[in-house]
Design a protein around this motif. Structure first.
Motif, PDB file in Angstrom:
ATOM      1  N   UNK A 279     -65.970  -0.654  42.910  1.00 43.38           N
ATOM      2  CA  UNK A 279     -65.956  -1.448  44.028  1.00 43.38           C
ATOM      3  C   UNK A 279     -64.557  -1.576  44.518  1.00 43.38           C
ATOM      4  N   UNK A 280     -63.622  -1.475  43.525  1.00 39.47           N
ATOM      5  CA  UNK A 280     -62.042  -1.375  44.006  1.00 39.47           C
ATOM      6  C   UNK A 280     -61.797  -0.075  44.778  1.00 39.47           C
TER       7      UNK A 280
ATOM      8  N   UNK B 289     -59.264  -9.487  50.289  1.00 35.12           N
ATOM      9  CA  UNK B 289     -59.264  -8.873  48.679  1.00 35.12           C
ATOM     10  C   UNK B 289     -59.010  -7.442  48.669  1.00 35.12           C
ATOM     11  N   UNK B 290     -59.527  -6.649  49.776  1.00 34.69           N
ATOM     12  CA  UNK B 290     -59.261  -5.450  50.082  1.00 34.69           C
ATOM     13  C   UNK B 290     -57.820  -4.866  50.294  1.00 34.69           C
TER      14      UNK B 290
ATOM     15  N   UNK C 228     -58.668  -1.113  53.228  1.00 30.39           N
ATOM     16  CA  UNK C 228     -57.527  -0.965  53.124  1.00 30.39           C
ATOM     17  C   UNK C 228     -56.827   0.343  53.724  1.00 30.39           C
ATOM     18  N   UNK C 229     -57.257   1.531  53.540  1.00 30.34           N
ATOM     19  CA  UNK C 229     -56.579   2.803  53.725  1.00 30.34           C
ATOM     20  C   UNK C 229     -56.875   2.826  55.367  1.00 30.34           C
TER      21      UNK C 229
ATOM     22  N   UNK D 265     -70.957  -7.538  48.124  1.00 29.68           N
ATOM     23  CA  UNK D 265     -70.372  -8.332  46.858  1.00 29.68           C
ATOM     24  C   UNK D 265     -69.240  -7.441  46.226  1.00 29.68           C
ATOM     25  N   UNK D 266     -68.633  -6.649  47.079  1.00 27.85           N
ATOM     26  CA  UNK D 266     -67.559  -5.808  46.889  1.00 27.85           C
ATOM     27  C   UNK D 266     -66.135  -6.655  46.431  1.00 27.85           C
ATOM     28  N   UNK D 267     -65.810  -7.737  47.147  1.00 27.23           N
ATOM     29  CA  UNK D 267     -64.740  -8.476  46.429  1.00 27.23           C
ATOM     30  C   UNK D 267     -65.166  -8.983  45.016  1.00 27.23           C
TER      31      UNK D 267
END
Length: 399
Positions: free
Chosen positions: A316-317, A389-390, A325-326, A304-306
């Motif tokens: 979560x972000x 989202x990430x 992302x990284x 449920x991270x997004x």
């Protein structure tokens, strides 16, 4: 006149003469000593007790012998008298004498009474009456002992339940480690055992049955468990790792105990002192799960991270940036550009290939590398949403 008064004072009471009752009362100390001697002879564990402990047992036995005479004066007070025999004892005795051992003590004492008390009868009728009375009184004593131990067990159970609620509440609040671990240790939880927090709705009806079901299902999987009911929310702390597919299966029977609605499992942490992290993520997932209507039940908080990120969960972000992302940004421009273009193309591989001026197989290869790097497959609709989202969160963090 004196002779008539003497005969009147010796009239039968409950089938026994006053003389016989007085003889039994005077011999109660002797009976108690004989019973304790017999216990030492027949019960190996009794001889290992300290002198103070044996003296306490003797006091209880002697009180029971005296109660036998009182029982004849008022048979209706039998239960009251026998309960009084054990009223103070379990608080001391139950610490070092189990219920099974207490039953053995009662059996030996009653056998001694049965052997000696009838010998004090004046005639055969009194002997039969005494033999029957000893058996009946022994039954009352045995029930009184069981009742006293049951009351002590209920008291300990109520205390354990309150202590367990404090531990679970402390996990949710993130209490000091020392306080949490000392309370959990009192409940038999190993401080170094991994822990996973599961949250969901609490069934509104028949709460004792629900608590029994939670413990029963945890026992079937060989896992320790802590349970806390916080209003309409049920919090379960499950021991042991829950990472591999076979371990994740253990969540399914646990989810069935919760009320209708979502059930969220936080990450497994290496020890109970860190369980507040698992609780925080599980509760964050419970707040954000409404953003994913088709979420499975149960669902891991990491899935449920997004939704948690959109709900304002900074942790979560950060996880989305660190895990997705990284790594994509550090892998080189081609991989990141391919994922972004593929997502913007609506997941149409051929359209993505045309925009990048590469062969579709090249896009497939890069998407496969993305899945290996991030654990999220762009070809899967849910994973594609997580990737989108990430990457968005990553761009916002850089701006």
């Amino acid at each position: 006149m004196a002779a008539r008064e003497a005969r009147r004072s010796d009239q039968p009471r409950g089938g026994l003469s006053a003389t016989t009752l007085r003889a039994i009362e005077r011999a109660s100390g002797e009976f108690a000593t004989s019973a304790v001697d017999e216990m030492q002879r027949r019960l190996p564990w009794f001889t290992k007790m300290t002198a103070d402990q044996r003296a306490s047992v003797k006091l209880v036995v002697q009180t029971g012998a005296a109660g036998f005479v009182e029982w004849f004066h008022d048979p209706r007070s039998a239960l009251r008298m026998t309960v009084l025999t054990f009223r103070g004892a379990p608080r001391d005795l139950s610490r070092w004498v189990s219920l099974r051992q207490t039953v053995e003590l009662v059996r030996v004492a009653i056998e001694v009474y049965e052997e000696h008390i009838p010998s004090l009868a004046r005639d055969e009728a009194e002997r039969d009456r005494l033999t029957e009375a000893v058996l009946r009184y022994g039954r009352e004593v045995a029930f009184a002992a069981a009742t006293s131990y049951a009351a002590a067990a209920e008291s300990r159970g109520a205390w354990d339940a309150r202590l367990e609620a404090l531990v679970v509440d402390g996990i949710v609040r993130g209490d000091a480690e020392e306080t949490l671990l000392s309370r959990a240790a009192a409940l038999g939880w190993a401080p170094g055992a991994p822990a996973t927090v599961i949250v969901g709705g609490s069934p509104s009806e028949d709460q004792p049955t629900m608590l029994y079901e939670v413990r029963n299902r945890a026992a079937r999987t060989g896992r320790p468990v802590l349970i806390g009911v916080q209003g309409e929310r049920l919090v379960v702390v499950l021991g042991g790792p829950i990472e591999r597919p076979a371990e994740l299966e253990d969540l399914n029977p646990m989810a069935e105990v919760f009320a209708e609605g979502p059930v969220i499992a936080g990450p497994t942490v290496p020890r109970l002192a860190e369980a507040h992290r698992s609780a925080a993520e599980a509760l964050s997932g419970l707040r954000a799960v409404a953003g994913w209507p088709s979420a499975p039940r149960p669902v891991r908080a990491v899935e449920l991270l997004p939704e948690r990120a959109l709900d304002g969960d900074a942790d979560a972000q950060a996880q989305l940036v660190e895990q997705i992302a990284r790594p994509l940004e550090d892998s080189g421009g081609a991989l990141l550009e391919t994922v972004q273009t593929y997502l913007e193309a609506g997941g149409v591989l051929e359209s993505c290939a045309r925009q990048l001026y590469v062969h579709p197989n090249t896009v497939r290869y890069r998407l496969k590398r993305t899945a290996e790097l991030t654990g999220r497959n762009p070809l899967d609709a849910r994973d594609a949403h997580v990737l989108r989202i990430a990457l968005t969160v990553g761009r916002l963090n850089r701006s």
